[in-house]
Every structure is written in structure tokens, then in C-alpha cells.
Design an enzyme around this catalytic site. Structure first.
Site, PDB file in Angstrom:
ATOM      1  N   ASP A   1       0.856  -1.175   0.000  1.00  0.00           N
ATOM      2  CA  ASP A   1       0.000   0.000   0.000  1.00  0.00           C
ATOM      3  C   ASP A   1       0.901   1.236   0.000  1.00  0.00           C
ATOM      4  O   ASP A   1       2.105   1.149   0.196  1.00  0.00           O
ATOM      5  CB  ASP A   1      -0.977  -0.009   1.171  1.00  0.00           C
ATOM      6  CG  ASP A   1      -0.287  -0.006   2.525  1.00  0.00           C
ATOM      7  OD1 ASP A   1       0.925   0.277   2.579  1.00  0.00           O
ATOM      8  OD2 ASP A   1      -0.953  -0.283   3.534  1.00  0.00           O
TER       9      ASP A   1
ATOM     10  N   GLY B   1      -0.580   6.047   2.620  1.00  0.00           N
ATOM     11  CA  GLY B   1      -1.485   7.162   2.848  1.00  0.00           C
ATOM     12  C   GLY B   1      -2.387   6.959   4.059  1.00  0.00           C
ATOM     13  O   GLY B   1      -2.549   7.869   4.882  1.00  0.00           O
ATOM     14  N   PHE B   2      -2.954   5.772   4.197  1.00  0.00           N
ATOM     15  CA  PHE B   2      -3.872   5.522   5.314  1.00  0.00           C
ATOM     16  C   PHE B   2      -3.149   5.647   6.646  1.00  0.00           C
ATOM     17  O   PHE B   2      -3.667   6.233   7.598  1.00  0.00           O
ATOM     18  CB  PHE B   2      -4.504   4.132   5.187  1.00  0.00           C
ATOM     19  CG  PHE B   2      -5.404   3.783   6.341  1.00  0.00           C
ATOM     20  CD1 PHE B   2      -6.679   4.318   6.424  1.00  0.00           C
ATOM     21  CD2 PHE B   2      -4.976   2.939   7.349  1.00  0.00           C
ATOM     22  CE1 PHE B   2      -7.512   4.010   7.503  1.00  0.00           C
ATOM     23  CE2 PHE B   2      -5.797   2.631   8.423  1.00  0.00           C
ATOM     24  CZ  PHE B   2      -7.063   3.163   8.496  1.00  0.00           C
TER      25      PHE B   2
ATOM     26  N   ASP C   1      -2.734   8.442  -1.659  1.00  0.00           N
ATOM     27  CA  ASP C   1      -4.054   9.063  -1.616  1.00  0.00           C
ATOM     28  C   ASP C   1      -4.303   9.670  -0.244  1.00  0.00           C
ATOM     29  O   ASP C   1      -3.605   9.358   0.717  1.00  0.00           O
ATOM     30  CB  ASP C   1      -5.149   8.033  -1.925  1.00  0.00           C
ATOM     31  CG  ASP C   1      -5.246   6.960  -0.847  1.00  0.00           C
ATOM     32  OD1 ASP C   1      -4.189   6.480  -0.379  1.00  0.00           O
ATOM     33  OD2 ASP C   1      -6.368   6.586  -0.465  1.00  0.00           O
TER      34      ASP C   1
ATOM     35  N   GLN D   1     -11.612   7.515  -3.990  1.00  0.00           N
ATOM     36  CA  GLN D   1     -12.060   8.129  -2.745  1.00  0.00           C
ATOM     37  C   GLN D   1     -13.429   8.794  -2.991  1.00  0.00           C
ATOM     38  O   GLN D   1     -14.070   8.518  -3.984  1.00  0.00           O
ATOM     39  CB  GLN D   1     -11.016   9.113  -2.229  1.00  0.00           C
ATOM     40  CG  GLN D   1      -9.745   8.451  -1.704  1.00  0.00           C
ATOM     41  CD  GLN D   1      -9.966   7.635  -0.434  1.00  0.00           C
ATOM     42  OE1 GLN D   1     -10.967   7.783   0.283  1.00  0.00           O
ATOM     43  NE2 GLN D   1      -9.014   6.764  -0.132  1.00  0.00           N
TER      44      GLN D   1
ATOM     45  N   ASP E   1      -7.942  -7.303   1.768  1.00  0.00           N
ATOM     46  CA  ASP E   1      -6.903  -7.456   2.790  1.00  0.00           C
ATOM     47  C   ASP E   1      -7.465  -6.976   4.111  1.00  0.00           C
ATOM     48  O   ASP E   1      -8.336  -6.104   4.149  1.00  0.00           O
ATOM     49  CB  ASP E   1      -5.666  -6.623   2.438  1.00  0.00           C
ATOM     50  CG  ASP E   1      -5.874  -5.145   2.777  1.00  0.00           C
ATOM     51  OD1 ASP E   1      -5.433  -4.721   3.865  1.00  0.00           O
ATOM     52  OD2 ASP E   1      -6.499  -4.429   1.975  1.00  0.00           O
TER      53      ASP E   1
ATOM     54  N   CYS F   1     -11.873 -28.587   9.324  1.00  0.00           N
ATOM     55  CA  CYS F   1     -10.688 -27.807   8.948  1.00  0.00           C
ATOM     56  C   CYS F   1      -9.474 -28.718   8.866  1.00  0.00           C
ATOM     57  O   CYS F   1      -9.264 -29.585   9.721  1.00  0.00           O
ATOM     58  CB  CYS F   1     -10.452 -26.698   9.971  1.00  0.00           C
ATOM     59  SG  CYS F   1      -8.987 -25.705   9.647  1.00  0.00           S
TER      60      CYS F   1
ATOM     61  N   CYS G   1      -6.258 -27.595   8.890  1.00  0.00           N
ATOM     62  CA  CYS G   1      -5.034 -26.894   9.283  1.00  0.00           C
ATOM     63  C   CYS G   1      -4.283 -27.681  10.351  1.00  0.00           C
ATOM     64  O   CYS G   1      -4.815 -28.583  10.996  1.00  0.00           O
ATOM     65  CB  CYS G   1      -5.355 -25.485   9.777  1.00  0.00           C
ATOM     66  SG  CYS G   1      -5.941 -25.395  11.487  1.00  0.00           S
TER      67      CYS G   1
ATOM     68  N   CYS H   1      -5.902 -27.764  13.904  1.00  0.00           N
ATOM     69  CA  CYS H   1      -7.091 -28.615  14.044  1.00  0.00           C
ATOM     70  C   CYS H   1      -6.746 -30.100  13.923  1.00  0.00           C
ATOM     71  O   CYS H   1      -7.427 -30.944  14.518  1.00  0.00           O
ATOM     72  CB  CYS H   1      -8.135 -28.221  13.006  1.00  0.00           C
ATOM     73  SG  CYS H   1      -8.896 -26.615  13.327  1.00  0.00           S
TER      74      CYS H   1
ATOM     75  N   HIS I   1      -4.558 -21.242  12.200  1.00  0.00           N
ATOM     76  CA  HIS I   1      -5.942 -21.660  11.944  1.00  0.00           C
ATOM     77  C   HIS I   1      -6.749 -20.571  11.250  1.00  0.00           C
ATOM     78  O   HIS I   1      -7.415 -20.831  10.238  1.00  0.00           O
ATOM     79  CB  HIS I   1      -6.650 -22.049  13.239  1.00  0.00           C
ATOM     80  CG  HIS I   1      -8.119 -22.220  13.038  1.00  0.00           C
ATOM     81  ND1 HIS I   1      -8.661 -23.329  12.418  1.00  0.00           N
ATOM     82  CD2 HIS I   1      -9.172 -21.379  13.293  1.00  0.00           C
ATOM     83  CE1 HIS I   1      -9.974 -23.183  12.315  1.00  0.00           C
ATOM     84  NE2 HIS I   1     -10.307 -22.010  12.840  1.00  0.00           N
TER      85      HIS I   1
END
Length: 370
Positions: A89, A92-93, A143, A191, A268, A306, A308, A311, A337
């Protein structure tokens, strides 16, 4: 970067993004590796759970250890030993959300570091330089993240500044590409706050500049869910069909289902990793808090559906014990997990779109997530 739209189920899209470091099947969830690491996870573990792309943060890596340092060490991929795609990214954020002192003008933003109070400046030129040095596969324009609430007049000025910066980012990226410095895709960021006409205007101005993909930013910043969903459903169908559509910072499962149904491709969020460290885990039966007393002597796996590592090998009772004892392994197993669940959730979502069954998939999960 190449994007191919494979099929659609109503507005929900199945696609693939091809980069020089690998493919990203969409809809896609990107684990967040803010400081060149997805917290509690090794790169090998990320690959084992099926992650195809991660997000790293320009602001944080600029401040520590510094983009020039990372560049001198071979770039971000080599630095963190991750050979698959990375999206960065623009920072900006974080500039607007983490800096207590900042001053904005047409050239960029002067801000105080949240680490040591030192003063810094990032504008569109600097954002592109930093991301170029990091060497990500996909980078974002710089931005201004329009806050909520914001007046219409403020949102207009914010939009106009974002467009100017986007144009400057594009010029900087084209200059770098012309010199053969980097071959990175560049996404523009829409935006406009909660104002539909401004969102449409922002998108139209970005399309006129021309980008490899388009992202919607400035959502999930405090606005009511209903207003966020209204903007999601409004803007997605207007975005170019032949380019990836990225909804930034949205990670709630219900919100992502709504956004995929509207036509978004990329997501994300720190939600799966942050919740994992706080003991909140996502399962095929809904969300649970592993700290609850009812799991003290529960010998069953966290989620029988699951596959993973957590689990397959450990009980709810053991996971609860680790969490209450504040053991490091708790954060690791919980994170493995939750990220596996998210990656698998998106894999199943892609299967549903491919079969023309996305509405049934969405309806079933919305019942579980109440």
C-alpha cells in the site's frame, strides 16, 4: 501483470492475476504482513496454508528499517524470503491514522513518526520511490483517506487532491518503467467518502489517467455498515471489468461476501491475525472465543471440517490452556488456523462462483455468521 476474467455468477467474478512471481486466483484474500512479516507466521507456513499474495506496508517499512536498507539487501522479497507476489500500500492511510501531527499540501504530507516523533514527508513521488525500492509486484497510488464523518466540501477537496497525486504517481511509475528500474503494476485508489456522485467522479478521473487495477479506499473508517454496503454495491459495477477490483481494508466475512457479490476481486485485513492473537477463532460453525470455560476439558478439535495444523493435532482444551497461559504457541496456532480458514473460505467461494452457486454459498454463510 495480466488479469483474466474467467467467469461470472451474476456480478460475482472468478479470475486470475498473473505476475512474474506467480498467479493470484480471485476472489483473493491477502494476509497482511505490515512490517515484512505476517505476525506469528513463517513464509513457509503461509505457503502451506495456500496464501498466494501478501500485503506489506510502505509507511512502516519506510520508517523501519528504511526502504533504502531493504533495497540494498536485495528488495522486499529477498529480505523476508517470500518469492510469491507482494502488494504494497502507499502509506497514505497510516499517515492519516497514526500521525498525531500532520500537515497536508498539494505536494504531499509532513507528519511526525509514531515511533520516535521525528518529522518526515511523503508525497506521490516519495511513495513511488519507496515502493520501487521495496520492489513489490503491485503498488498503490498515494491518496488521502477521506475520514468519516466528512462534509461534502471536504470530500470534494480530498478527492481532487487524491486525483492529482494519482496522476503524479502514474507519471513517476511510467518514468521508472521507461528507465527499466522496476516492472510493477500500479493501482489507483477511489475516494469520495459516502457520496456516490463523488465516488463515481473519482473513478472516472482515475480511468482517464489509466491504471493496471482499481481500488476502493476510505471505507470501514467509522461509517455505518449500511452506508458502507451501499457504496460497495454502487461502485463495484462501475469499475472496469477487465481490471482487478480491490476493496481495501475490509475483512469481515459478511462484508466480503457482500463485496464479492457486488463484483470485487481482492481483499486485505488484519482481522484474522489480530482476532487470533485475542483468542477469537473462525470455524465452519461460526466464530468462537477459545477462552470460554466450556472448552476447559473439551477434547475435540477446534473445527472437524478444517485441515489446518492446529485442528489436526490439538484440542480446544489445549488451545484454551495455551491462550490463558499466554504462551507464544497460542498466537502461532490460532493464527495458522484463522488464516487457513480465510484462505480456504475464499477457495470455496471461487468454487461456488465457478459452479454458479455463489448465492447459495453466501446465504448459507450469512446464516452461520449471524
Amino acid at each position: 501483470m495480466k488479469f483474466e476474467l474467467l467467469s461470472k455468477d451474476a456480478n460475482a467474478r472468478l479470475g486470475v492475476i498473473t505476475t512474474k512471481r506467480g498467479v493470484i486466483n480471485t476472489p483473493a484474500f491477502m494476509p497482511v504482513g505490515t512490517q515484512a512479516t505476517v505476525k506469528a507466521m513463517s513464509p513457509e507456513e503461509l505457503k502451506e496454508i495456500g496464501a498466494e499474495v501478501i500485503l506489506c506496508n510502505t509507511y512502516h517499512l519506510y520508517l523501519r528499517p528504511g526502504h533504502k536498507t531493504i533495497s540494498s539487501l536485495g528488495g522486499l522479497h529477498k529480505f523476508m524470503n517470500w518469492d510469491k507476489p507482494i502488494l504494497t500500500d502507499s502509506g497514505g492511510f497510516q499517515v492519516f491514522s497514526l500521525s498525531a501531527l500532520r500537515s497536508i499540501n498539494e505536494k504531499g504530507v509532513h507528519f511526525r513518526s509514531h515511533l520516535d516523533g521525528s518529522m518526515h514527508f511523503i508525497g506521490p513521488d516519495e511513495a513511488m520511490e519507496i515502493q520501487s525500492d521495496l520492489g513489490s509486484d503491485i503498488c498503490m497510488t498515494f491518496d488521502e483517506c477521506t475520514p468519516y464523518p466528512a462534509s461534502y466540501d471536504y470530500a470534494v477537496k480530498s478527492l481532487e487532491l487524491t486525483t492529482k497525486w494519482a496522476r503524479r504517481c502514474k507519471e513517476g511509475a511510467e518514468g521508472s518503467r521507461g528507465q527499466g528500474v522496476k516492472n510493477q503494476a500500479l493501482f489507483g485508489i477511489i475516494q469520495g467518502g459516502i457520496y456516490k456522485d463523488l465516488r463515481k467522479r473519482s473513478l472516472e478521473e482515475l480511468i482517464e489517467i489509466g491504471f493496471d487495477g482499481y481500488a476502493s479506499g476510505g471505507l470501514s473508517v467509522g461509517e455505518p455498515k449500511e452506508e458502507m454496503h451501499e457504496i460497495i454495491n454502487f461502485i463495484a459495477p462501475l469499475m472496469p471489468e477487465d481490471k482487478p477490483r480491490y476493496l481495501m481494508g475490509i475483512g469481515d466475512l459478511k462484508d466480503m461476501l457482500i463485496a464479492v457479490e457486488a463484483g470485487f476481486d481482492m481483499f486485505d485485513c488484519v482481522m484474522p491475525t489480530r482476532n487470533a492473537r485475542n483468542g477469537t477463532l473462525f470455524t465452519s460453525s461460526g466464530r468462537i472465543s477459545i477462552k470460554r470455560t466450556e472448552y476447559k476439558a473439551d477434547n475435540s478439535p477446534l473445527d472437524e471440517n478444517c485441515g489446518c495444523y492446529a485442528c489436526r493435532n490439538f484440542s480446544k482444551a489445549y488451545l484454551r490452556h495455551l491462550f490463558l497461559a499466554k504462551e507464544i504457541l497460542s498466537m502461532r496456532l490460532n493464527t495458522i488456523h484463522n488464516l487457513y480458514f480465510y484462505i480456504d473460505f475464499f477457495r470455496k467461494m471461487r468454487e461456488a462462483i465457478n459452479k454458479g452457486q455463489f448465492k447459495e454459498f453466501k446465504d448459507r454463510w450469512e446464516m452461520l455468521l449471524r
